[in-house]
Motif scaffolding. Structure first.
Motif, PDB file in Angstrom:
ATOM      1  N   PHE A 126      31.468  52.240   3.876  1.00 29.87           N
ATOM      2  CA  PHE A 126      31.950  52.163   5.603  1.00 29.87           C
ATOM      3  C   PHE A 126      33.035  53.221   5.637  1.00 29.87           C
ATOM      4  O   PHE A 126      34.029  53.442   4.623  1.00 29.87           O
ATOM      5  N   ILE A 127      33.237  53.758   6.693  1.00 27.16           N
ATOM      6  CA  ILE A 127      34.060  54.725   7.198  1.00 27.16           C
ATOM      7  C   ILE A 127      35.261  54.230   7.993  1.00 27.16           C
ATOM      8  O   ILE A 127      34.767  53.771   9.205  1.00 27.16           O
ATOM      9  N   PRO A 158      33.328  50.646  -0.227  1.00 29.99           N
ATOM     10  CA  PRO A 158      31.704  50.507  -0.716  1.00 29.99           C
ATOM     11  C   PRO A 158      31.165  49.693   0.406  1.00 29.99           C
ATOM     12  O   PRO A 158      31.877  49.036   1.172  1.00 29.99           O
ATOM     13  N   GLY A 159      30.057  49.947   0.459  1.00 30.78           N
ATOM     14  CA  GLY A 159      29.089  49.246   1.361  1.00 30.78           C
ATOM     15  C   GLY A 159      28.985  47.832   1.088  1.00 30.78           C
ATOM     16  O   GLY A 159      28.628  47.043   2.173  1.00 30.78           O
ATOM     17  N   VAL A 194      35.326  51.168  12.900  1.00 35.05           N
ATOM     18  CA  VAL A 194      34.539  51.191  11.572  1.00 35.05           C
ATOM     19  C   VAL A 194      32.961  51.930  11.758  1.00 35.05           C
ATOM     20  O   VAL A 194      32.462  51.607  12.734  1.00 35.05           O
ATOM     21  N   MET A 195      32.739  52.758  10.883  1.00 32.49           N
ATOM     22  CA  MET A 195      31.130  53.184  10.993  1.00 32.49           C
ATOM     23  C   MET A 195      30.517  52.928   9.640  1.00 32.49           C
ATOM     24  O   MET A 195      31.260  52.927   8.543  1.00 32.49           O
ATOM     25  N   ALA A 196      29.220  52.790   9.739  1.00 28.51           N
ATOM     26  CA  ALA A 196      28.592  52.410   8.442  1.00 28.51           C
ATOM     27  C   ALA A 196      27.648  53.516   8.102  1.00 28.51           C
ATOM     28  O   ALA A 196      27.328  54.265   9.112  1.00 28.51           O
ATOM     29  N   GLU A 197      27.270  53.683   6.967  1.00 26.80           N
ATOM     30  CA  GLU A 197      26.495  54.846   6.296  1.00 26.80           C
ATOM     31  C   GLU A 197      25.734  54.409   5.365  1.00 26.80           C
ATOM     32  O   GLU A 197      25.930  53.830   4.595  1.00 26.80           O
TER      33      GLU A 197
END
Length: 1195
Positions: A661-662, A682-683, A702-705
């Motif tokens: 997560f960013i 971490p995810g 928040v953005m997920a990758e």
């Protein structure tokens, strides 16, 4: 232009003024507009702008500064009283007054005591219009006395008993702050059982065994002097009892059942009740016959202290404190009376009147008890002040009637009671000024039709002018129904029409004169939407369009924009906008909503909206692998000053696990709309502890990758504003450089908003001379990154500091950097300039350095200007461009290269700093000695005969001295290129022609020719020629090695048909072929030609290349010896040998136009040039008119 419409206005019917609109206004007192140009011209009595506080407690360790600043026109003068009598500052050497100000500085740091200057001070500022006075400033030095020596016996008591540890601090000024600590300087813990009273004593409601200790220490901190005093430690020993009886509460303080408390209005009312008992009592507070004010009531010290801030008379009354435990309750009543020092109801205001006008000064104050009002005029009680017939006193009001210019004065109102006083200065300024119109001339107003038009006419004059408005150059009538004039002179046209366009003239008149001003009004057509977008229902996947046609005034340029749901259109290529239309292609469910067309001009805007509805169900999508969906449900917890915890719920990972997560943040206060990277987690983690900076209005997203990419950002979290704090850092890149000789420009890189840590970011700029004893001078500035200190001495080193501060405090103390005030041109020229001529082309210059103080800047170096004044040979004066050499740093000598021999030179030396050059030293003249001459300009051989040759030449182009003679050397060369004896012949210097006789016929000769001066022999020039053949023999000319000319035969014989000649030519051809083969073989082996070896063997040592002592000429390169002769002769066809332009280049020594020097000033580089070949090597030629020549040409 939009102007605020004032509430007060007058109405005038157009019918009452058929040809002009006459508008006038009256106001009770004249106001002076805050126009800088106007204020510069008006006289004004003094006004106190800054003064020290009434009760001024000073630090006895520092100089005393008593402030008194005032303004007025003309500038006021200042005087002081001390304890009611005149204070003559000229008689006290420790007291100085700041120029142009009344601020006093008493220098007690060098000598004297602060106690000597205790007293009551008052400042008076006076000019020709009156005198203003300051408050009475009571000067008292702060005091921090020591604790009285006392012997404290140990206290021994049983468990459960009450205890009071007295502090009784020394009486200081101001009173100290009290706190209790132990020997380790740790604060003693306090609770409902143990607490410190307002008087500083430590109260125990009941003691416990853990209260036993020997280091109960009371400390008194005196903030003004930054000192802390310590009481002797108190020893307490608590004896544990097997059983201790419980008891109801009793009060340790205050005593009895009732007490009284008096407080002043506006202060903090503090009421205290401390009780003892077992178990520990709890305190409650009530107000009899009333309630406690909600927003101003606070409880301190575990509710043992009740505080009411900003207390008023309404807070008077009876307050009860109740102490309660399990065994009972007790109460105490405190009767509170609120008194009041004087406070303003109406403070007197400055009054500007014109002659013969009336006015009033009102001074109304209240207090408890009621204050007494007294008036002063120019600092003198009004009862004894000079009488003014226009003035009448009526208690708290002064009434002025028909004032004159002599009525100008400054009046003081003093409102006092037993708790304090108020003093206010208010001037009466009587002015006689003709009208002035302050609105800019020919101002253009543009208004949309059917809207109000406001035409401005700001004015000033005394007496108050009347205002008249005209329309048109000839005062044509205004035929509208109603016009409105505002008190500030503005004309309002409530409903402007097209025919309202035109020029309007505002005229201001009073008895002293008239002023007028023209303004222009243009009426524009309103902007309208003539074709509005319409409601639309479309199916998913189709295309829809909305139309929006706009009509507008032809002089205005509209801009049309489209909104969706009152926000910007999605950044999607499916949305296209042309001039009148919005098209949405491939419509989806998200496209539904309200679409608005907005048309804007500089004067108005209009809008129209339509709703888009999207129908039909979305088909079931096939399983996809995609980037994650955005996280949601962001929540902030554990909100601290420097950290916060962020948690979120992950979105769908779309069949690819989330790897991380960013987290990004937005600072809505300093950089709204700009997102910055905060951290990554971490995810598997859905919370993060985030570090924060002070005074930032944070929002997070928040953005997920996953392996397929990054999701869209989540919705922003709630905003979180961190508390302000002092800056953590100071500005960087601090520099101090002068732009002028009398200033110091201090620059720095300012902090950005994120780094400010709080509101009110400013910079404290401090400076002082590095080598002086001056104190630091400081100013506080904001919103700049440069400060200019004026009036500095020229080129003086300064220490500079730039410290950041905000409303919360200062950044850490910055390190000082060194700068310099501005440079000025050097004042002194280098002295004792000396020239040492090294040789004919090189001179060495020495000088004495300039004193550093006279350089007045950074020493860049020294600069030599030198030029050739005239030739020593011809004495022909002519202008020569000056040459410049610069020597870096503090060098005191340098070399001048490239001089011409036998020349007359002049030079001077100047010192150079960052500002420029200083004055030149006196010119120094020197002469270069003779040098060797250049080669003769040309050499021709003419008129060959059987036994003679005639030589003609031109003198050297650069004789470099006085020619003494020419030297001619020559020798015969036979058919095998063997050299004969060398003949040396001296020719007078005044000759340019010479005939050689008694030569052998049909013989080739080589000539070496050069000139001489007293310095030696010059460069030689060579030539070859052949005498003519005898009768019947062929006469020819062989070309010389360096461009020999053609030798002419005296007789010609036709031999083309002779048999012997044909046989000879065949033999020559065979011989040439053999020679070519031998040449190529020898060339490939790298050896020399035989002819070259012979010529080397017969070389005349007397005509070897010359080499001067100064290294002007080097030895010949062997590369010249091996050049083939295919490229022909370098001698012109007319057999004239011209001296080629020299390739010699003296690399100039200095750092000026043409040269460089080493650190010691020595010359960099060396002389170089092309040299004449040795005498025996001159037999190159491109011509072969005879068999002999043909053979010789292949040497």
């Amino acid at each position: 232009m939009q102007l605020k419409i004032m509430p007060k206005k007058k109405h005038l019917s157009a019918g009452r003024a058929p040809l002009m609109l006459f508008l006038c206004q009256m106001i009770s007192a004249l106001e002076v507009p805050l126009d800088p140009k106007l204020l510069e011209d008006l006289v004004q009595p003094p006004t106190i702008t800054q003064q020290s506080p009434k009760d001024y407690i000073i630090d006895p360790r520092e100089n005393i500064v008593i402030q008194c600043e005032a303004k007025g026109k003309p500038s006021p003068s200042f005087s002081w009283t001390r304890n009611g009598t005149h204070f003559d500052i000229d008689k006290d050497p420790l007291v100085t007054m700041k120029p142009g100000s009344g601020t006093l500085t008493i220098n007690i740091m060098s000598e004297g005591k602060a106690e000597t200057y205790e007293g009551v001070y008052q400042c008076t500022a006076r000019n020709e219009r009156g005198a203003a006075i300051s408050n009475n400033i009571v000067i008292r030095p702060s005091r921090s006395p020591l604790w009285t020596k006392e012997k404290l016996e140990p206290i021994i008591l049983r468990n459960g008993q009450s205890l009071v540890l007295p502090c009784r601090p020394p009486i200081g000024l101001p009173p100290p702050i009290i706190f209790w600590m132990d020997n380790s300087f740790q604060r003693l813990p306090q609770s409902e059982r143990v607490s410190q009273g307002l008087n500083g004593d430590l109260y125990f409601s009941n003691v416990l065994p853990e209260d036993t200790r020997e280091d109960y220490i009371c400390y008194a901190r005196f903030n003004h002097t930054q000192t802390i005093q310590q009481k002797q430690p108190i020893s307490v020993k608590v004896i544990s009892a097997k059983s201790h009886r419980q008891r109801p509460p009793t009060f340790l303080t205050p005593d009895g059942n009732t007490s009284r408390k008096e407080e002043l209005r506006g202060n903090v009312l503090s009421l205290e009740c401390i009780a003892e008992g077992l178990p520990t009592p709890i305190i409650y507070w009530i107000k009899e016959d009333g309630t406690l004010p909600i927003n101003r009531t606070f409880y301190r010290n575990f509710k043992k202290t009740l505080q009411i801030v900003q207390v008023t008379e309404a807070d008077s009354g009876n307050y009860q404190c109740i102490a309660k435990n399990a065994l009972g309750a007790i109460h105490h009543t405190i009767s509170v009376t609120v008194k009041a020092a004087p406070y303003w109801i109406i403070a007197p205001q400055n009054l500007v009147l014109s002659p013969e006008e009336d006015g009033t000064l009102i001074c109304r104050a209240n207090g408890n008890p009621k204050p007494r009002i007294s008036w002063l005029s120019n600092g003198v009680p009004i009862e004894i002040a000079p009488d003014d017939p226009s003035r009448k006193i009526d208690g708290d009001t002064i009434i002025f009637s028909k004032v004159q210019e002599r009525s100008s004065a400054v009046y003081q109102c003093n409102a006092s009671n037993e708790y304090g006083y108020l003093l206010a200065n208010a001037f009466v300024n009587v002015l006689a000024e003709p009208p002035r119109i302050l609105t800019s001339a020919n101002t253009l107003y543009q208004v949309i039709a059917n809207r109000p038009a406001l035409l401005d006419c700001a004015f000033f004059g005394s007496p108050l002018p009347t205002i008249e408005w005209f329309k048109g150059a000839k005062g044509s009538a205004l035929r509208e129904d109603i016009y409105v004039l505002h008190e500030n002179g503005t004309l309002e046209i409530p409903v402007a029409q097209k025919d309202s366009t035109g020029t309007y003239t505002c005229v201001a008149r009073n008895k002293l004169g008239m002023a007028n001003n023209d303004v222009h009004l243009e009426i524009k057509d309103p902007t309208r939407i003539i074709k509005q977008p319409e409601y639309a229902v479309v199916q998913r996947g189709s295309t829809v369009s909305f139309e929006c046609k706009v009509k507008h005034d032809h002089t205005l340029i509209p801009t049309v924009m489209w909104l969706k749901d009152h926000g910007e259109l999605p950044n999607d290529g499916r949305f296209t906008v042309d001039k009148d239309r919005l098209v949405v292609a491939d419509v989806n469910d998200d496209d539904g909503g309200t679409y608005t067309c907005v048309a804007n001009t500089t004067l108005d805007n209009v809008s129209a909206s339509a709703v888009l509805s999207v129908v039909a169900p979305t088909p079931t999508p096939a399983p996809i692998y995609d980037v994650p969906n955005p996280p949601f449900d962001l929540e902030l917890t554990d909100q601290l000053d420097r950290s916060v915890q962020l948690s979120w719920t992950p979105g769908d990972d779309n069949n690819s696990p989330i790897t991380k997560f960013i987290i990004e943040y937005e600072d809505a206060m300093h950089e709204p709309g700009l997102w910055h990277h905060q951290t990554e987690v971490p995810g598997t983690q859905t919370t993060a502890q985030l570090k924060l900076s002070p005074y930032v209005n944070y929002s997070f997203r928040v953005m997920a990758e996953n392996n397929l990419g990054r999701s869209l950002p989540s919705e922003a979290s709630e905003q979180y504003l961190t508390k302000a704090a002092e800056p953590d850092k100071n500005p960087t890149a601090v520099e101090g450089l002068g732009s002028e000789p009398d200033n110091l420009v201090i620059t720095w890189k300012p902090l950005n908003g994120f780094e400010s840590n709080g509101p009110g970011l400013q910079y404290k700029v401090s400076w002082r001379q590095k080598d002086g004893d001056d104190e630091w001078t400081s100013v506080v500035v904001a919103n700049v990154s440069k400060y200019i200190v004026s009036g500095t001495p020229t080129f003086v080193p300064y220490l500079i500091k730039v410290q950041a501060l905000n409303d919360a405090g200062f950044a850490p103390e910055p390190a000082a950097v060194m700068g310099h005030s501005g440079e000025d041109l050097p004042m002194v020229a280098p002295g004792n300039v000396r020239v040492n001529v090294v040789n004919s082309t090189l001179a060495e210059v020495h000088w004495d350095p300039v004193p550093l103080k006279s350089i007045r800047g950074h020493l860049q170096g020294y600069r030599i200007y030198y030029w050739k004044a005239q030739s020593s040979l011809t004495r022909n004066r002519r202008h020569i461009e000056k040459k410049i050499l610069t020597f870096q740093g503090s060098k005191t000598h340098g070399m001048l290269p490239g001089l011409e021999p036998f020349s007359h030179y002049t030079l001077n030396v100047r010192v150079v700093n960052g500002k420029g050059e200083g004055p030149a030293s006196p010119d120094k003249v020197f002469n270069t000695p003779e040098g060797v001459p250049s080669a003769p300009s040309s050499l021709k051989i003419v008129n060959p005969t059987l036994d003679s040759l005639t030589l003609e030449w031109e003198p050297p182009s650069h004789p470099n001295g006085i020619l003494t003679e020419y030297t001619l050397k020559y020798q015969p060369i036979n058919s095998t290129h063997e050299l004969g004896p060398l003949v040396d012949l001296k020719i007078p210097a005044n000759k340019t022609r010479w005939i050689l006789k008694n030569l052998n016929f049909s013989t080739r000769y080589k000539f070496y020719f050069y000139a001489q001066t007293a310095a030696g022999s010059g460069i030689q020039i060579t030539e070859e020629a052949i005498t003519t053949v005898d009768e019947g023999k062929l006469a020819g000319i062989l070309p010389p090695d360096v461009g020999a000319g053609k030798a002419m035969a005296s007789r010609q014989v036709d031999i083309a048909t002779q048999g012997w000649f044909i046989g000879l030519m065949c033999a020559v051809a065979l011989l040439i072929l053999i020679l070519l083969i031998v040449c190529f073989i020898r060339r490939n082996k790298g050896g020399k030609y035989p002819v070259k070896e012979k010529e080397d063997a017969h070389a005349d040592p007397e005509i070897q290349p010359m080499k001067e002592d100064d290294g002007t000429f080097g030895e010949y390169s062997d590369a010249e010896d091996h050049k083939p002769l295919k490229k022909g002769s370098r001698t012109p066809s007319d057999r004239t040998v011209k001296k080629e332009d020299s390739d010699d280049s003296l690399v100039d020594y200095g750092e000026g136009v043409n040269g460089q020097f080493n650190e010691d000033g020595s010359f960099i580089g060396q002389y170089s040039g092309k040299k004449e070949k040795e005498p025996a090597e001159g037999n190159e030629s491109s011509e072969a008119p005879s068999p002999v020549n043909a053979m010789n040409s292949f040497v």
